[in-house]
Design an enzyme around this catalytic site. Structure first.
Site, mmCIF file in Angstrom:
data_model
loop_
_atom_site.group_PDB
_atom_site.id
_atom_site.type_symbol
_atom_site.label_atom_id
_atom_site.label_comp_id
_atom_site.label_asym_id
_atom_site.label_seq_id
_atom_site.Cartn_x
_atom_site.Cartn_y
_atom_site.Cartn_z
ATOM 1 N N GLY A 171 0.846 -1.189 0.000
ATOM 2 C CA GLY A 171 0.000 0.000 0.000
ATOM 3 C C GLY A 171 0.877 1.232 0.000
ATOM 4 N N ALA A 172 0.488 2.248 0.793
ATOM 5 C CA ALA A 172 1.205 3.526 0.780
ATOM 6 C C ALA A 172 2.688 3.342 1.119
ATOM 7 C CB ALA A 172 0.548 4.468 1.786
ATOM 8 N N LEU A 173 2.970 2.557 2.138
ATOM 9 C CA LEU A 173 4.367 2.372 2.559
ATOM 10 C C LEU A 173 5.074 1.317 1.701
ATOM 11 C CD1 LEU A 173 5.844 2.168 6.075
ATOM 12 C CD2 LEU A 173 5.856 0.068 4.730
ATOM 13 N N GLY A 174 4.426 0.172 1.510
ATOM 14 C CA GLY A 174 5.074 -0.938 0.792
ATOM 15 C C GLY A 174 5.359 -0.601 -0.664
ATOM 16 N N ASN B 293 3.725 0.109 12.105
ATOM 17 C CA ASN B 293 3.738 0.921 13.325
ATOM 18 C C ASN B 293 3.258 0.117 14.527
ATOM 19 O OD1 ASN B 293 4.673 3.594 13.117
ATOM 20 N ND2 ASN B 293 2.836 4.240 12.005
ATOM 21 N N LYS C 233 8.609 6.149 18.938
ATOM 22 C CA LYS C 233 7.620 6.498 17.895
ATOM 23 C C LYS C 233 6.222 6.574 18.511
ATOM 24 C CE LYS C 233 6.434 6.846 13.336
ATOM 25 N NZ LYS C 233 6.051 5.930 12.293
ATOM 26 N N ASN D 226 2.947 8.828 18.137
ATOM 27 C CA ASN D 226 1.738 8.248 17.530
ATOM 28 C C ASN D 226 0.551 8.196 18.499
ATOM 29 O OD1 ASN D 226 3.660 6.016 15.495
ATOM 30 N ND2 ASN D 226 2.392 7.688 14.777
ATOM 31 N N SER E 85 -1.873 9.490 9.918
ATOM 32 C CA SER E 85 -2.458 8.415 9.103
ATOM 33 C C SER E 85 -3.757 7.871 9.725
ATOM 34 C CB SER E 85 -1.438 7.293 8.933
ATOM 35 O OG SER E 85 -0.858 6.980 10.178
ATOM 36 N N GLU F 287 -5.635 1.149 13.488
ATOM 37 C CA GLU F 287 -4.666 0.221 14.120
ATOM 38 C C GLU F 287 -4.676 0.420 15.647
ATOM 39 O OE1 GLU F 287 -1.290 1.529 11.505
ATOM 40 O OE2 GLU F 287 -1.010 -0.637 11.289
HETATM 41 N N1 LIG Z 1 1.848 5.341 5.096
HETATM 42 C C1 LIG Z 1 2.792 5.849 5.858
HETATM 43 O O1 LIG Z 1 3.300 6.959 5.580
HETATM 44 C C2 LIG Z 1 3.297 5.105 7.049
HETATM 45 C C3 LIG Z 1 2.784 3.878 7.413
HETATM 46 N N2 LIG Z 1 3.320 3.217 8.494
HETATM 47 C C4 LIG Z 1 2.804 1.922 8.906
HETATM 48 O O2 LIG Z 1 2.977 0.991 7.839
HETATM 49 C C5 LIG Z 1 1.910 0.032 7.828
HETATM 50 C C6 LIG Z 1 1.221 0.074 6.466
HETATM 51 O O3 LIG Z 1 0.604 1.347 6.323
HETATM 52 P P1 LIG Z 1 0.086 1.893 4.923
HETATM 53 O O4 LIG Z 1 1.005 1.473 3.842
HETATM 54 O O5 LIG Z 1 -0.197 3.317 5.119
HETATM 55 O O6 LIG Z 1 -1.282 1.070 4.779
HETATM 56 P P2 LIG Z 1 -2.101 0.751 3.442
HETATM 57 O O7 LIG Z 1 -3.483 0.463 3.887
HETATM 58 O O8 LIG Z 1 -1.870 1.817 2.435
HETATM 59 O O9 LIG Z 1 -1.414 -0.581 2.894
HETATM 60 C C7 LIG Z 1 -1.682 -1.858 3.398
HETATM 61 C C8 LIG Z 1 -1.639 -2.818 2.239
HETATM 62 O O10 LIG Z 1 -1.828 -4.130 2.722
HETATM 63 C C9 LIG Z 1 -2.581 -4.811 1.755
HETATM 64 N N3 LIG Z 1 -3.256 -5.993 2.303
HETATM 65 C C10 LIG Z 1 -4.043 -6.077 3.390
HETATM 66 N N4 LIG Z 1 -4.512 -7.334 3.539
HETATM 67 C C11 LIG Z 1 -4.018 -8.045 2.494
HETATM 68 C C12 LIG Z 1 -4.163 -9.372 2.071
HETATM 69 N N5 LIG Z 1 -4.905 -10.249 2.765
HETATM 70 N N6 LIG Z 1 -3.539 -9.768 0.929
HETATM 71 C C13 LIG Z 1 -2.775 -8.904 0.243
HETATM 72 N N7 LIG Z 1 -2.590 -7.611 0.586
HETATM 73 C C14 LIG Z 1 -3.210 -7.188 1.705
HETATM 74 C C15 LIG Z 1 -3.604 -3.804 1.291
HETATM 75 O O11 LIG Z 1 -4.160 -4.290 0.092
HETATM 76 P P3 LIG Z 1 -5.145 -3.474 -0.889
HETATM 77 O O12 LIG Z 1 -4.213 -2.898 -1.904
HETATM 78 O O13 LIG Z 1 -6.078 -4.453 -1.442
HETATM 79 O O14 LIG Z 1 -5.807 -2.421 -0.044
HETATM 80 C C16 LIG Z 1 -2.729 -2.557 1.177
HETATM 81 O O15 LIG Z 1 -2.126 -2.499 -0.084
HETATM 82 C C17 LIG Z 1 1.003 0.414 9.003
HETATM 83 O O16 LIG Z 1 1.377 -0.309 10.145
HETATM 84 C C18 LIG Z 1 1.301 1.913 9.200
HETATM 85 O O17 LIG Z 1 1.013 2.355 10.510
HETATM 86 C C19 LIG Z 1 4.391 3.703 9.200
HETATM 87 C C20 LIG Z 1 4.913 4.938 8.879
HETATM 88 C C21 LIG Z 1 4.380 5.757 7.833
HETATM 89 C C1 LIG Z 2 5.524 10.515 12.737
HETATM 90 C C2 LIG Z 2 4.640 10.464 11.490
HETATM 91 C C3 LIG Z 2 4.059 11.821 11.300
HETATM 92 C C4 LIG Z 2 5.520 10.240 10.272
HETATM 93 O O1 LIG Z 2 6.036 8.997 10.223
HETATM 94 C C5 LIG Z 2 3.621 9.328 11.619
HETATM 95 O O2 LIG Z 2 3.967 8.314 12.139
HETATM 96 C C6 LIG Z 2 2.194 9.296 11.188
HETATM 97 O O3 LIG Z 2 1.646 10.134 10.508
HETATM 98 O O4 LIG Z 2 1.526 8.325 11.583
#
Ligand SMILES: NC(=O)C1=CN([C@@H]2O[C@H](COP(=O)(O)OP(=O)(O)OC[C@H]3O[C@@H](n4cnc5c(N)ncnc54)[C@H](OP(=O)(O)O)[C@@H]3O)[C@@H](O)[C@H]2O)C=CC1
Ligand SMILES: CC(C)(CO)C(=O)C(=O)O
Length: 302
Positions: free
Chosen positions: A9-12, A102, A184, A188, A256, A268
């Site tokens: 998703g956003a991070l991956g 997180n 963190k 958070n 987020s 979460e």
């Molecule tokens: N975004 C950010 O800037 C930050 C995020 N984080 C942490 O990183 C983690 C991910 O956050 P974020 O990327 O924002 O979340 P997203 O919701 O954007 O991404 C999660 C991804 O997981 C996928 N997923 C969930 N279940 C399944 C499944 N069963 N099979 C396949 N794929 C699956 C979703 O699929 P689908 O594409 O179908 O929705 C989605 O692409 C969290 O713990 C967040 O707190 C930490 C710091 C910053």
């Molecule tokens: C600290 C910060 C702002 C950036 O990683 C964050 O963790 C969030 O938005 O959840």
């Protein structure tokens, strides 16, 4: 290194794209974005410069990816009950698992299933959002700190840091992952929690004496709970003041968890509230304000 991104998703998608651009072989487990990315590639809109990857290896099932050297976990932590199905097929004898999620409890859940020696944790200071299918928006920051789940030889964490740095990510290895995770949470817990509850950006909390004080009190509760967890060195109370100053400079930032609530997605709460509360209680620290915030968030999202 062959890398599988689980939770793209956003991070991956963002970190996966940077790693692919730097020459790594990256395979993405995709769900919503499968067709868009398999057909047209991945567009990254970034404050550091946009880029486009026309050919991205996307898969619907982890069995199609098979064993890799590194699994990068970017699932939201409420999907951790899918670890067995999604991660097991990617494991070879020496596969490492890096979670950039997180909160607390993610490394433990992975270690229980797949063995503690495989697990590495990363704390990501990133602001990225999803866009249309096939797009990811990097709005700011991106630094990662990496640590071993079991405190032992840091060699492979240094290697992973090097890999991220070559991909353009500010990354370093640290000795105390537990301390980094709690630090963190000092940010958070108050900001994700209160902003999600009130549906207001960080500026609204910082602008009023009463809510600014509440944020600081929440931070001090988290620091007190952190400092009984056996960290290599304690987190000083002054850390709360530096986090307030850091946030003063962020402007109208929406954490987020606030965005998740606004868009009707699950929060979460487990990893960011419930597990830290339980770890505090186990060591005799009752974080009363954090507990109240957890309850209100649960009520608000029933
Ligand atoms: N975004 C950010 O800037 C930050 C995020 N984080 C942490 O990183 C983690 C991910 O956050 P974020 O990327 O924002 O979340 P997203 O919701 O954007 O991404 C999660 C991804 O997981 C996928 N997923 C969930 N279940 C399944 C499944 N069963 N099979 C396949 N794929 C699956 C979703 O699929 P689908 O594409 O179908 O929705 C989605 O692409 C969290 O713990 C967040 O707190 C930490 C710091 C910053
Ligand atoms: C600290 C910060 C702002 C950036 O990683 C964050 O963790 C969030 O938005 O959840």
């Amino acid at each position: 290194m062959k890398i599988a991104v689980v939770g793209a998703g956003a991070l991956g998608l963002y970190y996966g794209a940077l790693l692919q651009r730097s020459g790594m072989e990256v395979r993405f487990l995709l769900r919503r974005d499968f067709e868009a990315i398999s057909g047209n590639g991945l567009k990254v809109f970034s404050v550091n410069g946009d880029f486009y990857l026309p050919h991205v290896k996307g898969y619907r099932e982890p069995q199609e990816i098979g064993p890799v050297d590194l699994v990068l976990v970017g699932l939201k932590s409420f999907a951790n009950d899918r670890f067995e199905d999604l991660v097991r097929p990617l494991l070879g004898e020496r596969t490492q698992i890096l979670t950039l999620q997180n909160g607390l409890g993610n490394e433990e859940a992975l270690a229980d299933l797949f063995g503690a020696e495989r697990i590495i944790g990363g704390v990501a200071f990133l602001c990225s959002n999803r866009g249309e299918p096939g797009e990811v928006h990097h709005l700011g920051a991106g630094r990662i700190i990496l640590g071993e789940y079991l405190r032992c030889d840091n060699g492979r964490v240094e290697q992973l840091s090097d890999m991220f740095r070559k991909a353009g990510v500010d990354c370093r290895a640290i000795d105390d992952l537990k301390r980094a995770r709690w630090e963190k949470l000092v940010w958070n817990i108050p900001f994700n929690g209160l902003c999600a509850l009130l549906l207001q950006p960080v500026t609204s909390l910082l602008a009023h004496e009463a809510t600014r004080t509440l944020v600081r009190e929440l931070m001090l509760e988290v620091i007190a709970a952190a400092n009984v967890q056996g960290l290599l060195s304690p987190i000083p109370e002054s850390f709360a003041d530096s986090m307030l100053e850091f946030t003063d400079a962020m402007g109208e930032y929406r954490p987020s968890m606030q965005i998740d609530r606004e868009e009707g997605r699950p929060l979460e709460i487990g990893a960011i509230f419930t597990t830290p509360l339980a770890y505090g209680m186990q060591k005799g620290i009752n974080m009363t304000r954090v507990g109240m915030l957890e309850t209100l968030l649960k009520q608000a999202t029933l």
